[in-house]
Scaffold this motif. Structure first.
Motif, short mmCIF file in Angstrom:
data_model
loop_
_atom_site.label_atom_id
_atom_site.label_comp_id
_atom_site.label_asym_id
_atom_site.label_seq_id
_atom_site.Cartn_x
_atom_site.Cartn_y
_atom_site.Cartn_z
N GLY A 82 42.96 34.59 53.56
CA GLY A 82 42.50 33.77 54.68
C GLY A 82 41.57 32.70 54.15
N SER A 83 40.37 32.66 54.70
CA SER A 83 39.39 31.67 54.23
C SER A 83 38.32 32.33 53.36
CB SER A 83 38.73 30.98 55.43
OG SER A 83 38.04 31.95 56.20
N GLN A 84 38.49 33.60 53.04
CA GLN A 84 37.50 34.32 52.26
C GLN A 84 38.01 34.58 50.84
OE1 GLN A 84 36.99 37.72 54.90
NE2 GLN A 84 34.89 37.03 55.28
N ASN A 85 37.08 34.57 49.91
CA ASN A 85 37.41 34.84 48.51
C ASN A 85 37.12 36.29 48.18
OD1 ASN A 85 38.10 32.14 47.96
ND2 ASN A 85 35.95 31.61 47.65
N TRP A 86 37.99 36.88 47.35
CA TRP A 86 37.74 38.23 46.85
C TRP A 86 37.67 38.20 45.33
CZ3 TRP A 86 41.59 39.63 43.62
CH2 TRP A 86 42.89 39.17 43.87
N ARG A 87 37.11 39.30 44.78
CA ARG A 87 36.90 39.36 43.33
C ARG A 87 37.06 40.79 42.85
NH1 ARG A 87 31.54 40.07 40.34
NH2 ARG A 87 31.91 39.18 38.28
N LEU A 88 37.83 40.95 41.76
CA LEU A 88 37.92 42.21 41.04
C LEU A 88 37.31 41.98 39.66
CD1 LEU A 88 41.56 43.34 41.90
CD2 LEU A 88 39.43 44.23 42.84
N PHE A 89 36.55 42.96 39.17
CA PHE A 89 35.78 42.74 37.95
C PHE A 89 35.72 44.04 37.14
CE2 PHE A 89 31.79 42.52 35.57
CZ PHE A 89 31.89 41.26 35.00
N GLU A 90 35.97 43.93 35.85
CA GLU A 90 35.87 45.06 34.92
C GLU A 90 35.36 44.55 33.58
OE1 GLU A 90 36.49 48.30 35.48
OE2 GLU A 90 37.23 47.98 37.51
N GLU A 91 34.75 45.45 32.83
CA GLU A 91 34.39 45.15 31.44
C GLU A 91 35.33 45.96 30.56
OE1 GLU A 91 30.71 45.59 28.27
OE2 GLU A 91 30.35 45.96 30.38
N GLU A 92 35.99 45.28 29.63
CA GLU A 92 37.01 45.93 28.79
C GLU A 92 36.90 45.48 27.35
OE1 GLU A 92 39.37 48.19 29.61
OE2 GLU A 92 38.74 48.23 31.70
N ASN A 93 37.38 46.32 26.46
CA ASN A 93 37.58 45.94 25.06
C ASN A 93 39.08 45.68 24.91
OD1 ASN A 93 37.15 45.37 22.42
ND2 ASN A 93 36.76 47.47 21.79
N ILE A 94 39.47 44.43 24.86
CA ILE A 94 40.87 44.03 24.96
C ILE A 94 41.56 44.10 23.61
CG2 ILE A 94 42.40 42.11 25.53
CD1 ILE A 94 40.31 41.21 27.56
#
Length: 172
Positions: free
Chosen positions: A146-158
């Motif tokens: 819609g008009s809202q932003n979402w965020r997924l976040f992780e810290e990883e050793n890639i």
């Protein structure tokens, strides 16, 4: 009466100790100026002068993460350094037109990477990486519902080809 001839006193500039002390003082000045030059040419990048804006950004980030949680978003991200393709399988109640993948280095901003992920025919999102990514990174997915932003976040050793689980996925 026998007179002893005292040895003549050398002038100060022919003595060892005054030159030794002058050398130490000169070396200290040179080292101080060298460190000052290095410090002014390489300012610290991890310090923020505007704490109020940083605090507002943290609150905004928390709101975006809560929206992702309400939408039950989670996914599996695979970064293939050989082909340069980033693939995301996203599950949840959002199907945005594009997702921004930020691969953020915690200490070296020049190693940060941004990849735009577009929806593919098989339901996944794919994007082209410009160069190989490995090592410790903050993995951030940004999308819009819609008009809202979402965020997924992780810290990883890639590592190359590794599957990165991101979001609130009950299977892990």
């Amino acid at each position: 009466m026998s007179e002893q001839n005292p040895s003549p006193v050398k002038p100060w500039y022919k003595q060892f100790w005054p030159w030794f002390i002058l050398f130490l003082l000169g070396y200290s000045v040179v080292q101080g100026l060298t460190l000052l030059t290095i410090a002014t040419k390489n300012p610290p990048g991890l310090i923020s002068d505007d704490y109020y804006d940083v605090g507002k950004g943290i609150n905004q980030s928390l709101e975006r993460e809560k929206l992702a949680e309400r939408l039950q978003l989670h996914g599996e991200l695979v970064l293939d350094n050989t082909t340069g393709v980033a693939s995301l399988s996203l599950q949840g109640n959002s199907k945005p037109q594009q997702i921004v993948l930020n691969l953020i280095s915690p200490t070296q901003p020049e190693r940060d990477r941004r990849v735009i992920l577009q929806p593919a025919a098989d339901g996944q999102y794919r994007g082209q990486m410009l160069d190989a990514v490995s090592g410790r990174r903050f993995v951030e997915l940004l999308g819009q519902e819609g008009s809202q932003n979402w965020r997924l976040f992780e810290e990883e050793n890639i590592t190359d080809g590794q599957t990165i689980l991101i979001g609130d996925n009950p299977s892990y």
